[in-house]
Design a protein around this motif. Sequence first.
Motif, PDB file in Angstrom:
ATOM      1  N   GLY A   1       0.823  -1.210   0.000  1.00 18.82           N
ATOM      2  CA  GLY A   1       0.000   0.000   0.000  1.00 18.82           C
ATOM      3  C   GLY A   1       0.852   1.252   0.000  1.00 18.82           C
ATOM      4  O   GLY A   1       0.543   2.237  -0.690  1.00 18.82           O
ATOM      5  N   LEU A   2       1.947   1.237   0.764  1.00 19.42           N
ATOM      6  CA  LEU A   2       2.857   2.386   0.794  1.00 19.42           C
ATOM      7  C   LEU A   2       3.455   2.640  -0.582  1.00 19.42           C
ATOM      8  O   LEU A   2       3.667   3.781  -0.989  1.00 19.42           O
ATOM      9  N   MET A   3       3.750   1.537  -1.297  1.00 22.77           N
ATOM     10  CA  MET A   3       4.399   1.670  -2.609  1.00 22.77           C
ATOM     11  C   MET A   3       3.488   2.366  -3.616  1.00 22.77           C
ATOM     12  O   MET A   3       3.947   3.108  -4.470  1.00 22.77           O
ATOM     13  N   ILE A   4       2.179   2.072  -3.521  1.00 18.88           N
ATOM     14  CA  ILE A   4       1.279   2.633  -4.544  1.00 18.88           C
ATOM     15  C   ILE A   4       0.396   3.751  -4.002  1.00 18.88           C
ATOM     16  O   ILE A   4      -0.445   4.292  -4.714  1.00 18.88           O
ATOM     17  N   GLY A   5       0.547   4.077  -2.690  1.00 19.72           N
ATOM     18  CA  GLY A   5      -0.181   5.201  -2.129  1.00 19.72           C
ATOM     19  C   GLY A   5      -1.661   4.943  -1.913  1.00 19.72           C
ATOM     20  O   GLY A   5      -2.474   5.851  -1.998  1.00 19.72           O
ATOM     21  N   ARG A   6      -2.043   3.687  -1.668  1.00 20.17           N
ATOM     22  CA  ARG A   6      -3.446   3.348  -1.378  1.00 20.17           C
ATOM     23  C   ARG A   6      -3.573   2.806   0.035  1.00 20.17           C
ATOM     24  O   ARG A   6      -2.628   2.226   0.571  1.00 20.17           O
ATOM     25  N   THR A   7      -4.747   2.969   0.648  1.00 21.03           N
ATOM     26  CA  THR A   7      -4.988   2.346   1.942  1.00 21.03           C
ATOM     27  C   THR A   7      -4.971   0.833   1.745  1.00 21.03           C
ATOM     28  O   THR A   7      -5.688   0.318   0.896  1.00 21.03           O
ATOM     29  N   PRO A   8      -4.118   0.133   2.495  1.00 23.03           N
ATOM     30  CA  PRO A   8      -4.025  -1.321   2.267  1.00 23.03           C
ATOM     31  C   PRO A   8      -5.305  -2.048   2.672  1.00 23.03           C
ATOM     32  O   PRO A   8      -6.013  -1.634   3.592  1.00 23.03           O
ATOM     33  N   GLU A   9      -5.587  -3.132   1.961  1.00 25.66           N
ATOM     34  CA  GLU A   9      -6.741  -3.989   2.266  1.00 25.66           C
ATOM     35  C   GLU A   9      -6.259  -5.423   2.289  1.00 25.66           C
ATOM     36  O   GLU A   9      -5.348  -5.791   1.551  1.00 25.66           O
ATOM     37  N   TYR A  10      -6.889  -6.232   3.146  1.00 24.79           N
ATOM     38  CA  TYR A  10      -6.616  -7.671   3.119  1.00 24.79           C
ATOM     39  C   TYR A  10      -7.931  -8.392   3.383  1.00 24.79           C
ATOM     40  O   TYR A  10      -8.598  -8.107   4.366  1.00 24.79           O
ATOM     41  N   ILE A  11      -8.287  -9.296   2.527  1.00 29.10           N
ATOM     42  CA  ILE A  11      -9.548 -10.069   2.597  1.00 29.10           C
ATOM     43  C   ILE A  11     -10.728  -9.105   2.782  1.00 29.10           C
ATOM     44  O   ILE A  11     -11.616  -9.319   3.618  1.00 29.10           O
ATOM     45  N   GLY A  12     -10.730  -8.002   2.053  1.00 30.24           N
ATOM     46  CA  GLY A  12     -11.868  -7.087   2.093  1.00 30.24           C
ATOM     47  C   GLY A  12     -11.919  -6.184   3.316  1.00 30.24           C
ATOM     48  O   GLY A  12     -12.919  -5.499   3.530  1.00 30.24           O
ATOM     49  N   LYS A  13     -10.882  -6.175   4.144  1.00 31.85           N
ATOM     50  CA  LYS A  13     -10.869  -5.303   5.316  1.00 31.85           C
ATOM     51  C   LYS A  13      -9.746  -4.272   5.162  1.00 31.85           C
ATOM     52  O   LYS A  13      -8.593  -4.643   4.851  1.00 31.85           O
ATOM     53  N   LYS A  14     -10.107  -3.006   5.406  1.00 30.49           N
ATOM     54  CA  LYS A  14      -9.097  -1.953   5.332  1.00 30.49           C
ATOM     55  C   LYS A  14      -8.141  -2.083   6.515  1.00 30.49           C
ATOM     56  O   LYS A  14      -8.582  -2.236   7.658  1.00 30.49           O
ATOM     57  N   ILE A  15      -6.849  -1.984   6.246  1.00 32.37           N
ATOM     58  CA  ILE A  15      -5.841  -2.044   7.301  1.00 32.37           C
ATOM     59  C   ILE A  15      -5.454  -0.610   7.639  1.00 32.37           C
ATOM     60  O   ILE A  15      -4.908   0.110   6.794  1.00 32.37           O
ATOM     61  N   GLU A  16      -5.772  -0.197   8.859  1.00 33.74           N
ATOM     62  CA  GLU A  16      -5.560   1.197   9.238  1.00 33.74           C
ATOM     63  C   GLU A  16      -4.579   1.310  10.406  1.00 33.74           C
ATOM     64  O   GLU A  16      -3.952   0.313  10.794  1.00 33.74           O
ATOM     65  N   SER A  17      -4.510   2.494  10.962  1.00 39.45           N
ATOM     66  CA  SER A  17      -3.459   2.797  11.945  1.00 39.45           C
ATOM     67  C   SER A  17      -3.459   1.851  13.146  1.00 39.45           C
ATOM     68  O   SER A  17      -2.415   1.340  13.551  1.00 39.45           O
ATOM     69  N   PHE A  18      -4.648   1.547  13.713  1.00 39.50           N
ATOM     70  CA  PHE A  18      -4.672   0.702  14.908  1.00 39.50           C
ATOM     71  C   PHE A  18      -4.140  -0.700  14.601  1.00 39.50           C
ATOM     72  O   PHE A  18      -3.337  -1.259  15.369  1.00 39.50           O
ATOM     73  N   GLN A  19      -4.555  -1.259  13.468  1.00 39.07           N
ATOM     74  CA  GLN A  19      -4.081  -2.605  13.119  1.00 39.07           C
ATOM     75  C   GLN A  19      -2.562  -2.609  12.924  1.00 39.07           C
ATOM     76  O   GLN A  19      -1.876  -3.566  13.303  1.00 39.07           O
TER      77      GLN A  19
END
Lengths: 600, 30
Positions: A433-451
């Motif tokens: 996600g960092l490489m392409i500038g998108r919020t990362p997702e895994y199995i349909g769940k957004k991976i955000e700051s807390f995770q």
Amino acid sequence: MTAQAGLTIGLFVIVLIAIAYPLAIYIARIADAAAIRGVAGSVERLLYRAAGVNSRRDMSWTQYAIALLLFNALGALVVFAIQRLQFWLPLNPQAFVNVSPDSSFNSAVSFVTNTNWQGYGGESTMSYFTQMVAFAVQNFLSAATGISVAFALIRGFALRSAEGIGNFWVDMTRSTIYILLPLSTILAVVFMGQGVIQNFDAYKQATTLESLTYANPKLDASGVPLKDAQGNPVTESLTTQTQSLAMGPVASQEAIKMLGTNGGGFFNANSSHPFENPTPLSNFFQMLAMFLIPAALCFAFGRMVGDSRQGWAVLGAMTVIFLFMAVIATWAEQQGNPAIAALGVDQTHSALQAGGNMEGKETRFGIVASALFATITTAASCGAINAVHDSLTPLGGLVPMWLIQLGEVVFGGVGSGLYGMLIFAIMAVFIAGLMIGRTPEYIGKKIESFQMKMTAIVILVTPFLVLVGAAIAVMTESGRLGIFNPGAHGFSEVLYALSSAANNNGSAFAGLSANTPFYNSLLAVVMWFGRFAFIVPVLAIAGSLAKKKRIEPTAGTLPTHGPLFVALLVGTVVLVGALTYVPALALGPVIEHLQLYAIH
Amino acid sequence: MDIVYVLIMVGFLLFTLALVAGCAALERKK
């Protein structure tokens, strides 16, 4: 590497997948909240009624974590008490005295955390009651704890906008009575068929054909080996013509020891003992048992999140790393020892001998089955051994140590391997996600700051425990007193012990005198936090993911089921492992390898 | 000596429960 090595490794992987796939379908049904019918379901409901558990209650991640921690802490106290009272308890035909407080403490934490590090010799210390009621019970419960956490994390991905992640008591009960107990019963019978003993007899005394004189290391009052002015061990010469043959209920304990990736041997020699692992076929079953549930859980993960390809991708990443490491270990051991080759000893593989480095290995297993076992047991967080890891070549020894240090995610422990690898998967999508500038997702769940904060804790906690623990051991007099071998090999023994404890593997390089108050206490601290300071943030991730909505993949979503993601996941695991431990490994096995080949 | 080790194990539990509380606080704060 010989053709026999390639065939053995290939056959192992094929048989493993053939058995693990149908088992995964069954495991996924067990993880489902729907009630199970029939006699088994009645037994399950009876257990809940007896314990006063409301099985329909969905727990938040904090409730789940608190129940898990209280249950395991209570288990540690019970195991500690049984060891301290074993002299007065039944099933003690050898009249073993109570275990020392520090050793009881270490073993209690060790078995509760699924580590099964053993500072004691089982057949010379523990009664049958202690082995069965304290240790074998924890073999089941610690494995069930791992499966429960894996179920909770999978639900985190599978559920949508949910407040709970399941019920800890239900997950524990179902994992134990539907998965671990039936599989262990079948495997125990198979082991007995191969000659693994199962009895409550007193030990048998056999008279040997020849008398044996041996050098016995002298110990001081606290159990630390005495050394002379040059630092060599002080020994006394003893002669004997009798041999005591240890007995016991071994097969029943052996089955769950392997299936639960516990690894704590009934005997001190563990799976190299002929009563614990008698034949090449029993050895093959033991290797399969170690990987069976971790592999099946990968497939179960795919089914539970509704996309089988996700399970294949995780399993694929594990298999790539495993095969690479198995080939290196086997090749290194088949090369033999240049110091022995310099003496003119033939170490080549032939029809008459296994060839290679046979020091510390059983002739009934040979090089391949020993190197493969060492790779599997350290990949799988099991810790059982059928050869002495201390006697592996420096490169052959580096493989098990590094597999442990990768975080036990290459198949890993029962449950813990999968949830550890899923944390690396979150890390991998974050990096992508960092490489392409998108919020990362895994199995349909957004991976955000807390995770990501929780992921950081998970990734850092074990290296912190290993490296700080090893530093304390080599900087203190008490730590250095336990080191038998000087130089790089001695450091390897300390590093291996701390790596094994923090990652809940339990195998040892041996050579380290670890049954001392210092090591018993240090390793217990490391084992507890290596297990539970890892589980808590994993459950926090599970809880926070379960609350999220599931989003549909778009054209910008990184596919996490293809070869690109498998390569990214392998790279993440290897790079994190390499960057964290290479400096320490350079002081141990790497320098030892260079010294060995520089001299010879 | 036994009581020392029992207290250490209780201490382990309390430390880990504190970690649960810390992670939960972090989750609420986000």
